[in-house]
Write a protein that holds these residues in place. Structure first.
Motif, PDB file in Angstrom:
ATOM      1  N   ALA A  29      58.035 -26.061-170.667  1.00  0.00           N
ATOM      2  CA  ALA A  29      58.593 -27.068-169.761  1.00  0.00           C
ATOM      3  C   ALA A  29      60.090 -26.840-169.588  1.00  0.00           C
ATOM      4  O   ALA A  29      60.824 -26.758-170.575  1.00  0.00           O
ATOM      5  N   GLY A  30      60.530 -26.727-168.340  1.00  0.00           N
ATOM      6  CA  GLY A  30      61.952 -26.722-168.030  1.00  0.00           C
ATOM      7  C   GLY A  30      62.384 -28.125-167.688  1.00  0.00           C
ATOM      8  O   GLY A  30      61.657 -28.866-167.018  1.00  0.00           O
ATOM      9  N   CYS A  31      63.572 -28.521-168.149  1.00  0.00           N
ATOM     10  CA  CYS A  31      64.026 -29.900-167.977  1.00  0.00           C
ATOM     11  C   CYS A  31      65.501 -29.928-167.598  1.00  0.00           C
ATOM     12  O   CYS A  31      66.319 -29.223-168.190  1.00  0.00           O
ATOM     13  N   ASP A  32      65.840 -30.755-166.605  1.00  0.00           N
ATOM     14  CA  ASP A  32      67.231 -30.913-166.195  1.00  0.00           C
ATOM     15  C   ASP A  32      67.430 -32.317-165.649  1.00  0.00           C
ATOM     16  O   ASP A  32      66.481 -32.971-165.205  1.00  0.00           O
ATOM     17  N   GLU A  33      68.670 -32.792-165.679  1.00  0.00           N
ATOM     18  CA  GLU A  33      69.004 -34.122-165.180  1.00  0.00           C
ATOM     19  C   GLU A  33      69.959 -34.045-164.002  1.00  0.00           C
ATOM     20  O   GLU A  33      70.696 -33.069-163.850  1.00  0.00           O
ATOM     21  N   VAL A  34      69.952 -35.087-163.203  1.00  0.00           N
ATOM     22  CA  VAL A  34      70.937 -35.267-162.144  1.00  0.00           C
ATOM     23  C   VAL A  34      71.393 -36.719-162.160  1.00  0.00           C
ATOM     24  O   VAL A  34      70.680 -37.592-162.648  1.00  0.00           O
ATOM     25  N   GLY A  35      72.592 -36.953-161.640  1.00  0.00           N
ATOM     26  CA  GLY A  35      73.117 -38.309-161.537  1.00  0.00           C
ATOM     27  C   GLY A  35      73.934 -38.768-162.713  1.00  0.00           C
ATOM     28  O   GLY A  35      74.396 -39.911-162.744  1.00  0.00           O
ATOM     29  N   ARG A  36      74.181 -37.889-163.678  1.00  0.00           N
ATOM     30  CA  ARG A  36      74.922 -38.287-164.877  1.00  0.00           C
ATOM     31  C   ARG A  36      76.305 -38.843-164.531  1.00  0.00           C
ATOM     32  O   ARG A  36      76.753 -39.834-165.104  1.00  0.00           O
ATOM     33  N   VAL A 126      62.639 -26.177-172.537  1.00  0.00           N
ATOM     34  CA  VAL A 126      63.977 -25.612-172.330  1.00  0.00           C
ATOM     35  C   VAL A 126      64.794 -26.674-171.617  1.00  0.00           C
ATOM     36  O   VAL A 126      64.453 -27.090-170.505  1.00  0.00           O
ATOM     37  N   LEU A 127      65.864 -27.132-172.262  1.00  0.00           N
ATOM     38  CA  LEU A 127      66.679 -28.229-171.750  1.00  0.00           C
ATOM     39  C   LEU A 127      68.071 -27.720-171.405  1.00  0.00           C
ATOM     40  O   LEU A 127      68.743 -27.103-172.238  1.00  0.00           O
ATOM     41  N   ASP A 128      68.510 -27.981-170.197  1.00  0.00           N
ATOM     42  CA  ASP A 128      69.836 -27.554-169.777  1.00  0.00           C
ATOM     43  C   ASP A 128      70.916 -28.277-170.580  1.00  0.00           C
ATOM     44  O   ASP A 128      70.834 -29.492-170.801  1.00  0.00           O
ATOM     45  N   GLY A 129      71.927 -27.537-171.034  1.00  0.00           N
ATOM     46  CA  GLY A 129      73.047 -28.137-171.761  1.00  0.00           C
ATOM     47  C   GLY A 129      73.071 -27.721-173.211  1.00  0.00           C
ATOM     48  O   GLY A 129      72.332 -26.829-173.641  1.00  0.00           O
ATOM     49  N   ASN A 130      73.918 -28.410-173.982  1.00  0.00           N
ATOM     50  CA  ASN A 130      74.057 -28.068-175.403  1.00  0.00           C
ATOM     51  C   ASN A 130      73.713 -29.223-176.321  1.00  0.00           C
ATOM     52  O   ASN A 130      73.962 -29.163-177.524  1.00  0.00           O
ATOM     53  N   HIS A 131      73.158 -30.305-175.752  1.00  0.00           N
ATOM     54  CA  HIS A 131      72.809 -31.469-176.574  1.00  0.00           C
ATOM     55  C   HIS A 131      71.385 -31.911-176.238  1.00  0.00           C
ATOM     56  O   HIS A 131      71.029 -32.072-175.071  1.00  0.00           O
ATOM     57  N   ASP A 132      70.579 -32.098-177.259  1.00  0.00           N
ATOM     58  CA  ASP A 132      69.195 -32.520-177.077  1.00  0.00           C
ATOM     59  C   ASP A 132      69.136 -34.045-176.974  1.00  0.00           C
ATOM     60  O   ASP A 132      69.047 -34.749-177.977  1.00  0.00           O
ATOM     61  N   TRP A 133      69.161 -34.547-175.741  1.00  0.00           N
ATOM     62  CA  TRP A 133      69.010 -35.986-175.525  1.00  0.00           C
ATOM     63  C   TRP A 133      67.557 -36.349-175.223  1.00  0.00           C
ATOM     64  O   TRP A 133      67.240 -37.527-175.051  1.00  0.00           O
ATOM     65  N   LEU A 134      66.659 -35.349-175.154  1.00  0.00           N
ATOM     66  CA  LEU A 134      65.278 -35.599-174.736  1.00  0.00           C
ATOM     67  C   LEU A 134      64.356 -35.976-175.882  1.00  0.00           C
ATOM     68  O   LEU A 134      63.481 -36.826-175.721  1.00  0.00           O
ATOM     69  N   SER A 135      64.511 -35.354-177.036  1.00  0.00           N
ATOM     70  CA  SER A 135      63.559 -35.568-178.130  1.00  0.00           C
ATOM     71  C   SER A 135      63.504 -37.032-178.532  1.00  0.00           C
ATOM     72  O   SER A 135      64.513 -37.746-178.524  1.00  0.00           O
ATOM     73  N   ALA A 136      62.306 -37.482-178.903  1.00  0.00           N
ATOM     74  CA  ALA A 136      62.115 -38.859-179.342  1.00  0.00           C
ATOM     75  C   ALA A 136      62.954 -39.119-180.586  1.00  0.00           C
ATOM     76  O   ALA A 136      63.076 -38.265-181.467  1.00  0.00           O
TER      77      ALA A 136
END
Length: 246
Positions: A29-36, A126-136
């Motif tokens: 899974a690729g993951c990215d955010e927008v609107g930060r 695979v999460l864009d960036g250097n900080h894992d904000w996704l994991s529970a």
């Protein structure tokens, strides 16, 4: 972004994802955010899952910031067909104010994660960036309510997460996720613009332009603004002194 600039930018590919495949993973899974960094509207998280046993390249996909709006919109149906699962989750301005930005990102990501789980459980992210904000996070209240009711339970990401700086430029699954999130969030902001014409959301999508800030000073913030942030050009009592960019 000009055509010449896009041409000079190397297209993202599946090299990093296939390296994870060599470790025994199939569904990446690729993951990215927008609107930060916006002043108004949600943060939105896209997730795109690829099957490494069958996935090929996908021409034209880039980080969403490198594409014109029409190019992004044309890619959406192609990305949906290419992926074995995909979703976009959102967390509102009120949730950003109530939870903080990182927990709101996790909330949006968890909403997208629940949708892709209905089709296939990803083996790795695979999460864009250097900080894992996704994991529970254990015992975290992702969905708090104003009246003190118990939080709504959600299924957080339990798969291993690999953070990668500028993954949206190099990893095809992440770039595809950024496109889905950007198109969906932009469409939402445009849908709000008619009832809030002073803010120019059809153009700025909630980000901090001079027109947007001036309108906040004149009209005042709406329920779609992040009220804990510094919004207008005038200092606001109790507001944060900075926005979280990105």
């Amino acid at each position: 972004m000009t055509a010449a600039r896009r041409k000079s930018t190397k297209a993202p590919n599946l090299t990093f994802e296939r390296a994870l495949g060599e470790q025994g993973h199939r569904f990446v899974a690729g993951c990215d955010e927008v609107g930060r960094g916006a002043l108004a509207g949600p943060v939105s998280v896209g997730i795109v899952v690829v099957d490494l046993h069958s996935a090929a390249g996908l021409r034209g996909v880039r980080d969403s910031k490198l594409l014109a709006a029409a190019e992004r919109e044309a890619l959406v149906p192609r990305i949906r067909r290419w992926a074995v699962a995909s979703a976009v989750g959102h967390a509102s301005a009120a949730e950003i104010d109530g939870l903080g930005l990182m927990a709101a990102l996790r909330t949006a990501g968890s909403r997208a994660w629940e949708v892709v789980l209905r089709t296939v459980p990803p083996d790795v992210v695979v999460l864009d960036g250097n900080h894992d904000w996704l994991s529970a996070r254990q015992q975290e209240l992702l969905f708090r309510t104003d009246d003190g009711a118990p939080p709504v339970e959600t299924v957080g990401c339990a798969a291993p997460v690999h953070t990668k700086i500028k993954a949206d430029l190099t990893c095809l699954s992440v770039a595809a996720a950024s496109v889905l999130a950007k198109v969906e969030r932009d469409a939402y902001m445009v849908s709000l613009a008619g009832d809030h014409a002073a803010f120019g959301w059809d153009v700025n999508k909630g980000y901090a332009t001079e027109v947007h800030r001036a309108a906040i000073d004149t009209v005042g913030p709406t329920g779609f603004h992040r009220r804990t942030w510094r919004l207008g050009n005038l200092d606001r009592v109790g507001a944060s002194t900075t926005e979280n960019g990105g």
